[in-house]
Scaffold this motif. Structure first.
Motif, short mmCIF file in Angstrom:
data_model
loop_
_atom_site.label_atom_id
_atom_site.label_comp_id
_atom_site.label_asym_id
_atom_site.label_seq_id
_atom_site.Cartn_x
_atom_site.Cartn_y
_atom_site.Cartn_z
N ALA A 52 26.00 -7.93 -14.87
CA ALA A 52 26.90 -7.68 -13.74
C ALA A 52 27.25 -8.95 -12.98
N LEU A 53 26.30 -9.86 -12.82
CA LEU A 53 26.53 -11.04 -11.99
C LEU A 53 27.01 -12.27 -12.76
N TYR A 54 26.80 -12.30 -14.09
CA TYR A 54 27.18 -13.49 -14.84
C TYR A 54 28.15 -13.21 -15.98
N VAL A 55 27.79 -12.31 -16.87
CA VAL A 55 28.57 -12.13 -18.10
C VAL A 55 29.96 -11.57 -17.79
N VAL A 56 30.04 -10.52 -17.00
CA VAL A 56 31.35 -9.93 -16.72
C VAL A 56 32.24 -10.88 -15.93
N PRO A 57 31.77 -11.52 -14.84
CA PRO A 57 32.64 -12.48 -14.15
C PRO A 57 33.03 -13.67 -15.05
N TYR A 58 32.10 -14.14 -15.85
CA TYR A 58 32.39 -15.24 -16.77
C TYR A 58 33.50 -14.85 -17.73
N GLU A 59 33.40 -13.66 -18.29
CA GLU A 59 34.41 -13.20 -19.25
C GLU A 59 35.76 -13.00 -18.57
N MET A 60 35.77 -12.55 -17.33
CA MET A 60 37.03 -12.37 -16.61
C MET A 60 37.69 -13.72 -16.31
N MET A 61 36.88 -14.72 -15.93
CA MET A 61 37.43 -16.05 -15.67
C MET A 61 37.99 -16.67 -16.95
N VAL A 62 37.24 -16.58 -18.04
CA VAL A 62 37.69 -17.14 -19.31
C VAL A 62 38.94 -16.42 -19.79
N GLY A 63 38.98 -15.12 -19.63
CA GLY A 63 40.17 -14.36 -20.02
C GLY A 63 41.38 -14.75 -19.21
N GLN A 64 41.21 -14.92 -17.90
CA GLN A 64 42.33 -15.32 -17.03
C GLN A 64 42.82 -16.72 -17.38
N LEU A 65 41.90 -17.67 -17.51
CA LEU A 65 42.31 -19.04 -17.84
C LEU A 65 42.93 -19.11 -19.23
N GLY A 66 42.36 -18.38 -20.19
CA GLY A 66 42.90 -18.38 -21.55
C GLY A 66 44.30 -17.79 -21.62
N SER A 67 44.56 -16.76 -20.82
CA SER A 67 45.90 -16.18 -20.83
C SER A 67 46.88 -17.03 -20.02
N THR A 68 46.42 -17.71 -18.99
CA THR A 68 47.29 -18.56 -18.19
C THR A 68 47.73 -19.79 -18.97
N PHE A 69 46.78 -20.39 -19.69
CA PHE A 69 47.07 -21.60 -20.47
C PHE A 69 46.99 -21.28 -21.96
N SER A 70 47.76 -20.31 -22.40
CA SER A 70 47.67 -19.86 -23.78
C SER A 70 48.24 -20.85 -24.78
N THR A 72 47.75 -24.19 -24.66
CA THR A 72 46.87 -25.34 -24.83
C THR A 72 45.77 -24.99 -25.84
N THR A 73 45.33 -26.00 -26.57
CA THR A 73 44.32 -25.75 -27.61
C THR A 73 42.99 -26.39 -27.28
N GLY A 74 42.84 -27.00 -26.13
CA GLY A 74 41.60 -27.70 -25.79
C GLY A 74 40.56 -26.86 -25.08
N GLY A 75 40.86 -25.59 -24.85
CA GLY A 75 39.88 -24.72 -24.20
C GLY A 75 39.61 -25.13 -22.77
N LEU A 76 38.34 -25.12 -22.39
CA LEU A 76 37.94 -25.39 -21.02
C LEU A 76 38.43 -26.75 -20.54
N THR A 77 38.39 -27.75 -21.40
CA THR A 77 38.86 -29.08 -21.02
C THR A 77 40.33 -29.06 -20.61
N SER A 78 41.14 -28.39 -21.38
CA SER A 78 42.57 -28.29 -21.05
C SER A 78 42.79 -27.50 -19.77
N TRP A 79 42.02 -26.46 -19.58
CA TRP A 79 42.17 -25.65 -18.38
C TRP A 79 41.82 -26.47 -17.14
N ILE A 80 40.72 -27.21 -17.19
CA ILE A 80 40.32 -28.05 -16.06
C ILE A 80 41.36 -29.14 -15.83
N ARG A 81 41.88 -29.70 -16.89
CA ARG A 81 42.89 -30.76 -16.77
C ARG A 81 44.14 -30.22 -16.07
#
Length: 172
Positions: A52-70, A72-81
């Motif tokens: 409840a406190l880690y996995v679900v929020p983590y997955e929601m953040m990754v899903g949001q960032l992945g769909s926002t920057f669909s 880019t191919t660098g994953g987390l690095t591209s999202w932070i950039r």
């Protein structure tokens, strides 16, 4: 009305598949066995809280960032950039590399240990090796993995299926 045009098809991952992906990649089957062995039934409540406190929020953040920057191919690095600038993107890439290095060496070490068990049937094989031999075999396995990754285009998917399937079968 859906915001996607007709040329782009929406790709959805079902909740059971997403849950299994989260479970295997974030938590892992082996973590449950170790914790259950050491702590007993109390570990179940800890896993529910962590879910409840880690996995679900983590997955929601990754899903949001992945769909926002669909695109880019660098994953987390591209999202932070894109969100925090080039310097933070560079730092994220460096930090990801530094954090991944011990894991990669551990995978190669585990492979050497696994082959020892395969050949000897117990852990006596690794006890007979000196540190230099063990390090040399680890480096050889590491180089073989690099060669395999470079030589075959979809080797990451092949190794993931083999490793994930083996983890699931051994756990069951």
């Amino acid at each position: 009305m859906d915001s996607f045009d007709t040329t782009h098809k929406r790709k959805l991952i079902s909740w059971p598949v997403l849950a299994l992906m989260d479970f295997v990649t974030v938590i892992g089957f082996d973590d449950i066995i170790y914790n259950f062995k050491n702590q007993g039934l109390a570990t179940i409540s800890e896993w529910v809280i962590m879910l409840a406190l880690y996995v679900v929020p983590y997955e929601m953040m990754v899903g949001q960032l992945g769909s926002t920057f669909s695109d880019t191919t660098g994953g987390l690095t591209s999202w932070i950039r894109h969100t925090s600038g080039d310097k933070m993107g560079y730092f994220m890439a460096w930090a990801g590399w530094v954090c991944a290095l011990p894991y990669l060496v551990d995978v190669a070490n585990s492979t050497v240990v696994s082959f020892g068990w395969l050949f000897a049937g117990n852990n006596s094989y690794e006890d007979k090796m000196n540190n230099w031999t063990f390090a040399l075999l680890t480096a050889v396995v590491f180089i073989i993995f690099i060669f395999f990754q470079h030589r075959f285009a979809n080797s990451l998917q092949i190794l993931s299926v083999i490793g994930g399937g083996a983890m699931f079968i051994i756990t069951v």
